[in-house]
Write a protein that holds these residues in place. Sequence first.
Motif, PDB file in Angstrom:
ATOM      1  N   PRO A 133      20.059   6.844  17.371  1.00  0.00           N
ATOM      2  CA  PRO A 133      20.734   7.799  16.481  1.00  0.00           C
ATOM      3  C   PRO A 133      19.870   8.972  16.030  1.00  0.00           C
ATOM      4  CG  PRO A 133      21.290   5.552  15.881  1.00  0.00           C
ATOM      5  CD  PRO A 133      20.220   5.458  16.933  1.00  0.00           C
ATOM      6  N   HIS A 134      18.604   8.703  15.676  1.00  0.00           N
ATOM      7  CA  HIS A 134      17.789   9.817  15.172  1.00  0.00           C
ATOM      8  C   HIS A 134      17.463  10.809  16.289  1.00  0.00           C
ATOM      9  CE1 HIS A 134      15.621  11.883  12.093  1.00  0.00           C
ATOM     10  NE2 HIS A 134      14.549  11.952  12.842  1.00  0.00           N
ATOM     11  N   SER A 135      17.187  10.307  17.484  1.00  0.00           N
ATOM     12  CA  SER A 135      16.919  11.193  18.624  1.00  0.00           C
ATOM     13  C   SER A 135      18.165  12.015  18.951  1.00  0.00           C
ATOM     14  CB  SER A 135      16.497  10.369  19.836  1.00  0.00           C
ATOM     15  OG  SER A 135      15.398   9.553  19.499  1.00  0.00           O
ATOM     16  N   ALA A 136      19.330  11.384  18.858  1.00  0.00           N
ATOM     17  CA  ALA A 136      20.588  12.095  19.123  1.00  0.00           C
ATOM     18  C   ALA A 136      20.825  13.170  18.063  1.00  0.00           C
ATOM     19  CB  ALA A 136      21.746  11.105  19.156  1.00  0.00           C
ATOM     20  N   ALA A 137      20.518  12.845  16.790  1.00  0.00           N
ATOM     21  CA  ALA A 137      20.717  13.818  15.704  1.00  0.00           C
ATOM     22  C   ALA A 137      19.845  15.050  15.916  1.00  0.00           C
ATOM     23  CB  ALA A 137      20.399  13.170  14.357  1.00  0.00           C
ATOM     24  N   LEU A 138      18.682  14.853  16.538  1.00  0.00           N
ATOM     25  CA  LEU A 138      17.783  15.979  16.796  1.00  0.00           C
ATOM     26  C   LEU A 138      18.114  16.670  18.128  1.00  0.00           C
ATOM     27  CD1 LEU A 138      14.479  14.303  15.564  1.00  0.00           C
ATOM     28  CD2 LEU A 138      15.532  16.294  14.531  1.00  0.00           C
ATOM     29  N   GLY A 139      19.101  16.152  18.850  1.00  0.00           N
ATOM     30  CA  GLY A 139      19.538  16.778  20.110  1.00  0.00           C
ATOM     31  C   GLY A 139      18.600  16.544  21.277  1.00  0.00           C
ATOM     32  N   MET A 140      17.825  15.450  21.215  1.00  0.00           N
ATOM     33  CA  MET A 140      16.828  15.207  22.273  1.00  0.00           C
ATOM     34  C   MET A 140      17.485  14.814  23.590  1.00  0.00           C
ATOM     35  SD  MET A 140      13.871  13.031  20.451  1.00  0.00           S
ATOM     36  CE  MET A 140      13.393  13.380  18.771  1.00  0.00           C
ATOM     37  N   ASP A 141      16.839  15.251  24.695  1.00  0.00           N
ATOM     38  CA  ASP A 141      17.323  14.903  26.021  1.00  0.00           C
ATOM     39  C   ASP A 141      16.135  14.601  26.923  1.00  0.00           C
ATOM     40  OD1 ASP A 141      19.337  14.354  27.757  1.00  0.00           O
ATOM     41  OD2 ASP A 141      19.791  16.444  28.250  1.00  0.00           O
ATOM     42  N   LEU A 142      16.229  13.490  27.624  1.00  0.00           N
ATOM     43  CA  LEU A 142      15.178  13.100  28.572  1.00  0.00           C
ATOM     44  C   LEU A 142      15.387  13.874  29.865  1.00  0.00           C
ATOM     45  CD1 LEU A 142      12.880  10.882  29.084  1.00  0.00           C
ATOM     46  CD2 LEU A 142      14.685   9.594  30.200  1.00  0.00           C
ATOM     47  N   VAL A 143      14.374  14.589  30.332  1.00  0.00           N
ATOM     48  CA  VAL A 143      14.550  15.364  31.571  1.00  0.00           C
ATOM     49  C   VAL A 143      13.720  14.821  32.721  1.00  0.00           C
ATOM     50  CG1 VAL A 143      15.300  17.500  30.451  1.00  0.00           C
ATOM     51  CG2 VAL A 143      12.862  17.112  30.821  1.00  0.00           C
ATOM     52  N   HIS A 144      12.717  14.008  32.420  1.00  0.00           N
ATOM     53  CA  HIS A 144      11.917  13.433  33.509  1.00  0.00           C
ATOM     54  C   HIS A 144      11.356  12.099  33.068  1.00  0.00           C
ATOM     55  CE1 HIS A 144       8.949  12.970  36.702  1.00  0.00           C
ATOM     56  NE2 HIS A 144       8.040  12.757  35.772  1.00  0.00           N
TER      57      HIS A 144
ATOM     58  N   SER B 163      20.313   6.373   5.955  1.00  0.00           N
ATOM     59  CA  SER B 163      21.442   6.979   6.654  1.00  0.00           C
ATOM     60  C   SER B 163      21.375   6.472   8.094  1.00  0.00           C
ATOM     61  CB  SER B 163      21.322   8.500   6.593  1.00  0.00           C
ATOM     62  OG  SER B 163      21.893   9.073   7.741  1.00  0.00           O
ATOM     63  N   PRO B 164      22.524   6.189   8.720  1.00  0.00           N
ATOM     64  CA  PRO B 164      22.502   5.679  10.103  1.00  0.00           C
ATOM     65  C   PRO B 164      21.773   6.616  11.069  1.00  0.00           C
ATOM     66  CG  PRO B 164      24.687   5.418   9.138  1.00  0.00           C
ATOM     67  CD  PRO B 164      23.878   6.218   8.151  1.00  0.00           C
ATOM     68  N   MET B 165      21.762   7.923  10.767  1.00  0.00           N
ATOM     69  CA  MET B 165      21.111   8.841  11.710  1.00  0.00           C
ATOM     70  C   MET B 165      19.580   8.763  11.665  1.00  0.00           C
ATOM     71  SD  MET B 165      19.474  11.795  10.659  1.00  0.00           S
ATOM     72  CE  MET B 165      19.501  13.095   9.461  1.00  0.00           C
ATOM     73  N   LEU B 166      19.024   7.943  10.766  1.00  0.00           N
ATOM     74  CA  LEU B 166      17.568   7.773  10.722  1.00  0.00           C
ATOM     75  C   LEU B 166      17.107   6.625  11.615  1.00  0.00           C
ATOM     76  CD1 LEU B 166      17.061   8.135   6.859  1.00  0.00           C
ATOM     77  CD2 LEU B 166      16.634   9.876   8.599  1.00  0.00           C
ATOM     78  N   ILE B 167      18.062   5.922  12.214  1.00  0.00           N
ATOM     79  CA  ILE B 167      17.733   4.761  13.051  1.00  0.00           C
ATOM     80  C   ILE B 167      17.125   5.197  14.389  1.00  0.00           C
ATOM     81  CG2 ILE B 167      18.800   2.881  14.415  1.00  0.00           C
ATOM     82  CD1 ILE B 167      18.515   2.094  11.545  1.00  0.00           C
ATOM     83  N   GLY B 168      16.057   4.505  14.796  1.00  0.00           N
ATOM     84  CA  GLY B 168      15.447   4.775  16.093  1.00  0.00           C
ATOM     85  C   GLY B 168      15.671   3.634  17.054  1.00  0.00           C
ATOM     86  N   ASN B 169      15.731   2.422  16.526  1.00  0.00           N
ATOM     87  CA  ASN B 169      15.952   1.243  17.361  1.00  0.00           C
ATOM     88  C   ASN B 169      17.216   0.527  16.878  1.00  0.00           C
ATOM     89  OD1 ASN B 169      15.965  -1.364  18.440  1.00  0.00           O
ATOM     90  ND2 ASN B 169      13.743  -1.424  18.616  1.00  0.00           N
ATOM     91  N   PRO B 170      18.338   0.742  17.580  1.00  0.00           N
ATOM     92  CA  PRO B 170      19.601   0.148  17.117  1.00  0.00           C
ATOM     93  C   PRO B 170      19.632  -1.372  17.263  1.00  0.00           C
ATOM     94  CG  PRO B 170      19.971   1.909  18.733  1.00  0.00           C
ATOM     95  CD  PRO B 170      18.522   1.553  18.785  1.00  0.00           C
ATOM     96  N   GLN B 171      18.770  -1.953  18.132  1.00  0.00           N
ATOM     97  CA  GLN B 171      18.792  -3.407  18.346  1.00  0.00           C
ATOM     98  C   GLN B 171      18.257  -4.166  17.137  1.00  0.00           C
ATOM     99  OE1 GLN B 171      17.890  -1.563  21.404  1.00  0.00           O
ATOM    100  NE2 GLN B 171      20.058  -1.872  21.768  1.00  0.00           N
ATOM    101  N   LEU B 172      17.161  -3.655  16.551  1.00  0.00           N
ATOM    102  CA  LEU B 172      16.520  -4.428  15.459  1.00  0.00           C
ATOM    103  C   LEU B 172      17.406  -4.571  14.207  1.00  0.00           C
ATOM    104  CD1 LEU B 172      12.779  -3.317  15.765  1.00  0.00           C
ATOM    105  CD2 LEU B 172      13.742  -5.556  16.235  1.00  0.00           C
ATOM    106  N   PRO B 173      17.971  -3.556  13.585  1.00  0.00           N
ATOM    107  CA  PRO B 173      17.726  -2.124  13.726  1.00  0.00           C
ATOM    108  C   PRO B 173      16.512  -1.698  12.885  1.00  0.00           C
ATOM    109  CG  PRO B 173      19.494  -2.499  12.153  1.00  0.00           C
ATOM    110  CD  PRO B 173      18.998  -3.852  12.566  1.00  0.00           C
ATOM    111  N   ALA B 174      15.910  -0.562  13.269  1.00  0.00           N
ATOM    112  CA  ALA B 174      14.725  -0.069  12.556  1.00  0.00           C
ATOM    113  C   ALA B 174      14.799   1.449  12.438  1.00  0.00           C
ATOM    114  CB  ALA B 174      13.472  -0.459  13.321  1.00  0.00           C
TER     115      ALA B 174
END
Lengths: 145, 155
Positions: free
Chosen positions: A23-34, B48-59
Amino acid sequence: MTEDPRPQDPRLALAQSFIRALPHSAALGMDLVHLGAGEAVITMPYDPRLVGDPATGVIHGGAISALMDTASGASVMSHPSAPRSTATLDLRIDYMRPATPGQRITARAEVTHVTRSVAFIRVTACDEDTARPVAQGTGTFTLER
Amino acid sequence: MPPEPVEVVKSRREAALARLVASVPYIGFLGARFDRRGDELTAHLPFSPMLIGNPQLPALHGGATAAFLEVTAIIELAWTNLWEDIEAGRLSDEIALPKTVTFTVDYLRTGLPRDAYARARVNRSGRRFASVHVEAWQDNRARPFVAATAHFLMP
């Protein structure tokens, strides 16, 4: 942007969907390119919500840290030793210059060494001027085997 | 001269803190806030859910917690430096913030999917450079889950 019609590397596609599911990476708009063997490149678009100083429009260091941390974690997961999972132990980031407002930021991370339980990484972040990095970092990550 | 009424002092300090925090849009993106007791600041990051980095744990995402520590350090440093101006009621219209030179973060425990709090301590504040230590906790103040040290270039 146009869709690439060629069939994608299934490993890259899997890793891309993994990054987009954070979720946090998505909120920042991150995309893996390689994704290589122990290396990963992730990009993040410019976004006014991520600005640290409105007088200059420069992206906050925290967003760049998050990008570099994500790229580093992805490089560890792509290592041929095939870890089950990883977590950041520590990360040191040097901010060398402000990122140019409006430009996409790209982080390149590589695993420089692994032991049984620790991966050592190096990471750099650039805007569209790839000759002058915005930030560089080194870190250690746990390896769960 | 009689001392200033407490409401006047408090509202001046709150207004200065609000201006300082509002000067960093990224703090709004994270959803962080700052509580003040006298000159002591505590940063608060509501979950906030958008602060999650690891949805499995979650953490919490390590990048989100690092960013939370960095904004806490910057606000504490700017606040400390501006304190005399705030007290004298002569805070300038343009607030120039310190710039991060290096940021080193140690992850001590997994960040749980709940609120986090942080306090920063200015170890050294010079004319050009400052060194700041910052740590964050969740349920137990005595059990920090992440800590960082940073060097800043002063404005």
